[in-house]
Design a protein around this motif. Structure first.
Motif, mmCIF file in Angstrom:
data_model
loop_
_atom_site.group_PDB
_atom_site.id
_atom_site.type_symbol
_atom_site.label_atom_id
_atom_site.label_comp_id
_atom_site.label_asym_id
_atom_site.label_seq_id
_atom_site.Cartn_x
_atom_site.Cartn_y
_atom_site.Cartn_z
ATOM 1 N N ILE A 57 0.830 -1.203 0.000
ATOM 2 C CA ILE A 57 0.000 0.000 0.000
ATOM 3 C C ILE A 57 0.864 1.253 0.000
ATOM 4 O O ILE A 57 0.590 2.223 -0.725
ATOM 5 N N ALA A 58 1.930 1.244 0.807
ATOM 6 C CA ALA A 58 2.822 2.410 0.853
ATOM 7 C C ALA A 58 3.466 2.662 -0.510
ATOM 8 O O ALA A 58 3.573 3.811 -0.959
ATOM 9 N N GLU A 59 3.854 1.592 -1.186
ATOM 10 C CA GLU A 59 4.494 1.749 -2.495
ATOM 11 C C GLU A 59 3.516 2.286 -3.536
ATOM 12 O O GLU A 59 3.879 3.137 -4.359
ATOM 13 N N SER A 60 2.291 1.809 -3.508
ATOM 14 C CA SER A 60 1.309 2.278 -4.495
ATOM 15 C C SER A 60 1.050 3.775 -4.344
ATOM 16 O O SER A 60 0.912 4.501 -5.335
ATOM 17 N N TRP A 61 0.986 4.260 -3.101
ATOM 18 C CA TRP A 61 0.762 5.688 -2.896
ATOM 19 C C TRP A 61 2.011 6.509 -3.183
ATOM 20 O O TRP A 61 1.920 7.670 -3.589
ATOM 21 N N LEU A 62 3.178 5.896 -2.995
ATOM 22 C CA LEU A 62 4.418 6.603 -3.330
ATOM 23 C C LEU A 62 4.491 6.889 -4.834
ATOM 24 O O LEU A 62 4.987 7.938 -5.248
ATOM 25 N N PHE A 63 3.976 5.960 -5.649
ATOM 26 C CA PHE A 63 3.949 6.188 -7.092
ATOM 27 C C PHE A 63 3.147 7.444 -7.438
ATOM 28 O O PHE A 63 3.534 8.220 -8.322
ATOM 29 N N PRO A 202 -0.758 -5.858 -12.757
ATOM 30 C CA PRO A 202 -0.921 -7.123 -12.009
ATOM 31 C C PRO A 202 -1.825 -6.977 -10.787
ATOM 32 O O PRO A 202 -2.602 -7.890 -10.477
ATOM 33 N N CYS A 203 -1.734 -5.833 -10.084
ATOM 34 C CA CYS A 203 -2.587 -5.624 -8.904
ATOM 35 C C CYS A 203 -4.061 -5.586 -9.287
ATOM 36 O O CYS A 203 -4.901 -6.166 -8.602
ATOM 37 N N ILE A 204 -4.376 -4.907 -10.382
ATOM 38 C CA ILE A 204 -5.767 -4.825 -10.827
ATOM 39 C C ILE A 204 -6.271 -6.208 -11.226
ATOM 40 O O ILE A 204 -7.393 -6.605 -10.881
ATOM 41 N N ILE A 205 -5.447 -6.962 -11.951
ATOM 42 C CA ILE A 205 -5.854 -8.293 -12.398
ATOM 43 C C ILE A 205 -6.074 -9.227 -11.213
ATOM 44 O O ILE A 205 -7.063 -9.962 -11.146
ATOM 45 N N LEU A 206 -5.152 -9.195 -10.237
ATOM 46 C CA LEU A 206 -5.206 -10.144 -9.133
ATOM 47 C C LEU A 206 -6.237 -9.770 -8.073
ATOM 48 O O LEU A 206 -6.893 -10.650 -7.512
ATOM 49 N N TYR A 207 -6.374 -8.475 -7.785
ATOM 50 C CA TYR A 207 -7.175 -8.079 -6.626
ATOM 51 C C TYR A 207 -8.518 -7.454 -6.973
ATOM 52 O O TYR A 207 -9.417 -7.434 -6.130
#
Length: 226
Positions: A57-63, A202-207
């Motif tokens: 989650i931290a990495e996604s918001w860092l982007f 990949p996150c959208i596909i998996l989750y």
């Protein structure tokens, strides 16, 4: 080249998050590959689940924060160093960490409050919330909702911010008269766009697209937790 700019600070933080994010699952996977031991304790499963969510989650918001950094550098270059001061950089990293801690804690808490009746065996090489929920003998509808909200906050919200910011960046770049200037501006964004795409799709596909049943069928390594 100065390595103390806000963008390089974000890259260093991103590298640290990537390293921690990867080592969450890899050690356990190597243990399973190199030995016949397939079990993981309940406490370690909870810790692995929380740490994985925390850094993800931290990495996604860092982007998304990095996209704002590119916007200020390209669209407002004269104000860039004033706005993106060291204090602001530290504040943005703290916000990303706070999102990771709260999101990871809520998802893990709702998953671990459920009763697990056995057999405590998952079709995965590490403890992930959607797969662990399959072991519960109680209603998981609330957990499914929490997982969806978490996935939405991990992927859709940051990605929407990135798309909006880059739409403004590209509009500004197209106003540059020099072709060389446009190419240089585009080149500063190319690496960030590539990394965001590799992370988000990949996150959208998996989750977001697949249910927990489809997710578990992708992995055939049975890992019991005790």
């Amino acid at each position: 080249m100065c390595l103390h700019t806000p963008m390089h600070f974000s890259i260093r933080v991103l590298s640290m998050l990537d390293m921690c994010f990867t080592t969450t699952a890899v050690p356990q996977m190597l243990v399973q590959v190199l030995s016949k031991r397939r079990a993981i304790s309940f406490a370690r499963c909870v810790a692995q689940m929380y740490i994985f969510l925390l850094f993800g989650i931290a990495e996604s918001w860092l982007f998304s924060i990095m996209s704002v950094d590119r916007y200020l550098a390209i669209c407002h270059p004269l104000r860039y160093k004033v706005v993106m001061s060291r204090c602001v950089c530290l504040l943005t990293v703290g916000i990303c960490a706070a999102y990771g801690m709260v999101g990871g804690l809520s998802d893990t808490f709702f998953a671990m409050r459920l009763p697990y009746c056995g057999p405590n065996e998952i079709d995965h090489y590490f403890c992930e919330v959607p797969v662990v929920l399959k072991l519960s003998c109680a209603d998981t509808s609330l957990n499914d909702l929490v997982d969806f909200v978490t996935g939405f906050n991990i992927t859709v919200v940051p990605l929407s911010l990135v798309v909006t910011v880059y739409a403004n960046i590209f509009a500004t770049i197209m106003k540059i008269c020099s072709a060389q200037g446009r190419i240089k501006a585009f080149s500063t964004c190319a690496s960030h766009i590539t990394v965001v795409t590799m992370f988000a799709i990949p996150c959208i596909i998996l989750y977001m697209s697949l249910g927990s049943d489809s997710l578990s069928k992708q992995w055939q390594e049975n890992v019991p937790f005790l």
